[in-house]
Design an enzyme around this catalytic site. Structure first.
Site, short mmCIF file in Angstrom:
data_model
loop_
_atom_site.label_atom_id
_atom_site.label_comp_id
_atom_site.label_asym_id
_atom_site.label_seq_id
_atom_site.Cartn_x
_atom_site.Cartn_y
_atom_site.Cartn_z
N GLU A 151 0.54 -1.28 -0.18
CA GLU A 151 0.12 0.18 -0.23
C GLU A 151 0.94 1.01 -0.19
OE1 GLU A 151 -3.84 0.26 0.06
OE2 GLU A 151 -2.56 2.35 -0.80
N GLY A 173 1.62 7.34 -0.79
CA GLY A 173 2.05 7.62 0.11
C GLY A 173 0.50 6.30 1.94
N GLU A 203 12.84 11.19 -2.72
CA GLU A 203 13.25 10.49 -3.25
C GLU A 203 15.25 10.57 -2.48
OE1 GLU A 203 12.22 7.37 -3.55
OE2 GLU A 203 10.18 8.18 -3.03
N ASP A 216 10.16 8.15 -10.50
CA ASP A 216 9.42 8.10 -9.28
C ASP A 216 7.50 7.47 -9.33
OD1 ASP A 216 9.03 6.94 -6.08
OD2 ASP A 216 7.37 8.86 -6.89
N LYS A 244 5.04 4.46 -9.79
CA LYS A 244 3.46 4.54 -9.14
C LYS A 244 2.69 4.02 -10.46
CE LYS A 244 5.43 7.01 -5.73
NZ LYS A 244 5.52 8.15 -4.39
N1 HSE Z 1 9.31 10.71 -3.49
C1 HSE Z 1 7.95 10.50 -3.23
C2 HSE Z 1 7.29 11.54 -3.43
C3 HSE Z 1 7.99 10.15 -1.78
O1 HSE Z 1 7.39 12.74 -3.53
O2 HSE Z 1 5.92 11.24 -4.12
C4 HSE Z 1 6.70 9.09 -2.04
O3 HSE Z 1 6.98 7.76 -2.72
#
Ligand code: HSE
Length: 431
Positions: free
Chosen positions: A129, A134, A190, A201, A205
């Site tokens: 999850e 987040g 990150e 990133d 996702k």
């Molecule tokens: N680096 C990621 C962001 C952290 O800024 O969303 C959460 O996955």
């Protein structure tokens, strides 16, 4: 009382957040959920680094492999990140009969086939999850709340760092560099922030979301990915003049023969629900055939929101029982046939175009002639006042056009003698 023995790998920002929550709410979880979480061991490469939490030294080890092989541990929480040692540790955990909770989007996006397949074969829970959005329970929504639906599109703001940066630039007029420093200080970015600002990133996702939303394998490398580094304060200001906000969107749309999947800076009309998602907040807008539009909104980054999702996974494992699933149908869905991703050149979109031109007669006519040749129709235009002898910005919005035609037209326009500097192209959605 169900008792779950936990081995934690990684005591960085998120690991520390999890440690705090498990400690502060231990008796609450016991009372309200009937679960006793016992943090048995913590593996950390840098045990003496400065951090907010100070677990008893007896819990700490530098040897992560000893933790995943420890027979006293039921669940491994992997918060090391990256695709090298974390990959081996998760595989080793599953092979040793542990359930796994991870926030590792890079690993699941790039090596999901291997990891999901292994979890399925070993009949262990693999919960993730925290890897997307987040603290937003969007994976659980796909697994349970939206079970009646075929999902046909996902439009999402799923990188807190870039949303924070764009919000600061838009609302406060902060520079890109200062906004990035702010995001790092707040623990959103990150370890390598280039993954955030270049859109990687968010693409990680999106690969996970699309896989579980549409049901099938998704090749991460097929996802088109453009970050926010080329978005200037000028673009943000011009977009505002047209009534738009620039956001980094992750988009996946089911098509007849596969899907579109991309991460891109996007002009959204100010009235669009995602245009008003600011700061480190994330939002995931999905469309299901039964429910219609459904929006999930919340903190997408930061230690406590992310740890909140990890605890939810731990609770699910505790409730489902440590014996593991006979058959995890959600996992089976993710192991279906590969969903082909359409190439970016074949998509249809509206566009924002920013040219720098020498202001003289026939410039607009020359540009619109080339656009017309490629069947691209202009919907709006702004040109700044003349500034003697200097290039001025000329901004056009287009109606729907094929990306291939748009790129060919821009290539041709960029060769005109009165075009100065690099032309900016940003796609428009939701208008
Ligand atoms: N680096 C990621 C962001 C952290 O800024 O969303 C959460 O996955």
């Amino acid at each position: 009382m169900k008792k779950i023995n936990i081995g934690l790998l990684g005591l960085g920002q998120i690991g520390s957040g999890l440690y705090e929550i498990l400690k502060a709410k231990k008796s609450l979880f016991e009372r309200q959920l009937g679960v006793s979480f016992e943090l048995k061991r913590i593996a950390e490469k840098y045990p003496n680094a400065r951090r907010k939490v100070h677990p008893p030294p007896s819990l700490m080890t530098k040897d992560a492999f000893a933790v995943v092989r420890d027979p006293a541990i039921d669940v491994i929480v992997e918060l090391i990140g990256g695709t090298t040692v974390a990959r081996e540790l998760i595989k080793e955990s599953l092979k040793h009969g542990k359930h796994v909770v991870t926030a590792n989007k890079a690993l699941l996006a790039e090596y999901g086939d291997e990891i999901f397949e292994l979890a399925h074969r070993k009949k262990r829970w693999l919960c993730f999850e925290a890897s997307v959005g987040g603290g937003i329970p969007c994976i659980k929504a796909l697994r349970e709340g939206l079970a009646a639906n075929r999902i046909d599109s996902v439009h999402a703001i799923i990188n807190g760092t870039t949303n924070y940066i764009l919000t600061q630039m838009t609302i406060q007029g902060t520079s890109f560099a200062d906004a990035l420093t702010g995001a790092q200080q707040q623990g959103y970015a990150e370890a390598n922030p280039s993954l955030d600002i270049h859109g990687v990133d968010a693409a990680h996702k999106l690969a996970i979301l699309a896989r579980f939303a549409f049901g099938g394998k998704v090749k991460f490398k097929d996802i088109y990915c453009e970050g926010i580094t080329a978005v200037s304060s000028d673009d943000i200001a011009f977009a505002k003049e047209f009534g738009y906000t620039i956001k980094l969107l992750a988009i996946a749309k089911k098509t007849g023969d596969g899907m579109e999947a991309r991460v891109q800076p996007t002009l959204l009309p100010n009235s669009h629900i995602l245009a008003n998602v600011n700061g480190s907040f994330n939002a995931i807008l999905m469309h299901g055939d039964e429910v219609g539009d459904v929006l999930f909104y919340g903190r997408g980054a930061g230690p406590h929101p992310t740890a909140s999702a990890i605890v939810a996974d731990l609770v699910d494992i505790a409730k489902a029982g440590a014996q593991g699933p006979a058959e995890d149908h959600f996992m089976v869905r993710a192991l279906g046939k590969t969903i082909p991703v359409k190439s970016i050149s074949s998509i249809l979109s509206r566009y924002y175009l920013r040219f720098y031109v020498i202001d003289k007669p026939s410039v607009l006519a020359g540009i619109s002639k080339i656009l017309g040749k490629y069947q691209i129709s202009i919907s709006d235009v702004i040109q700044r006042e003349r500034s003697a002898g200097r290039a001025v910005p000329l901004i056009l919005l287009t109606h729907g056009a094929h990306e291939k035609d748009l790129r060919a037209a821009v290539h041709e326009i960029d060769r005109l003698p009165y075009i100065k500097g690099k032309t900016q192209v940003i796609r428009i959605e939701g208008a």
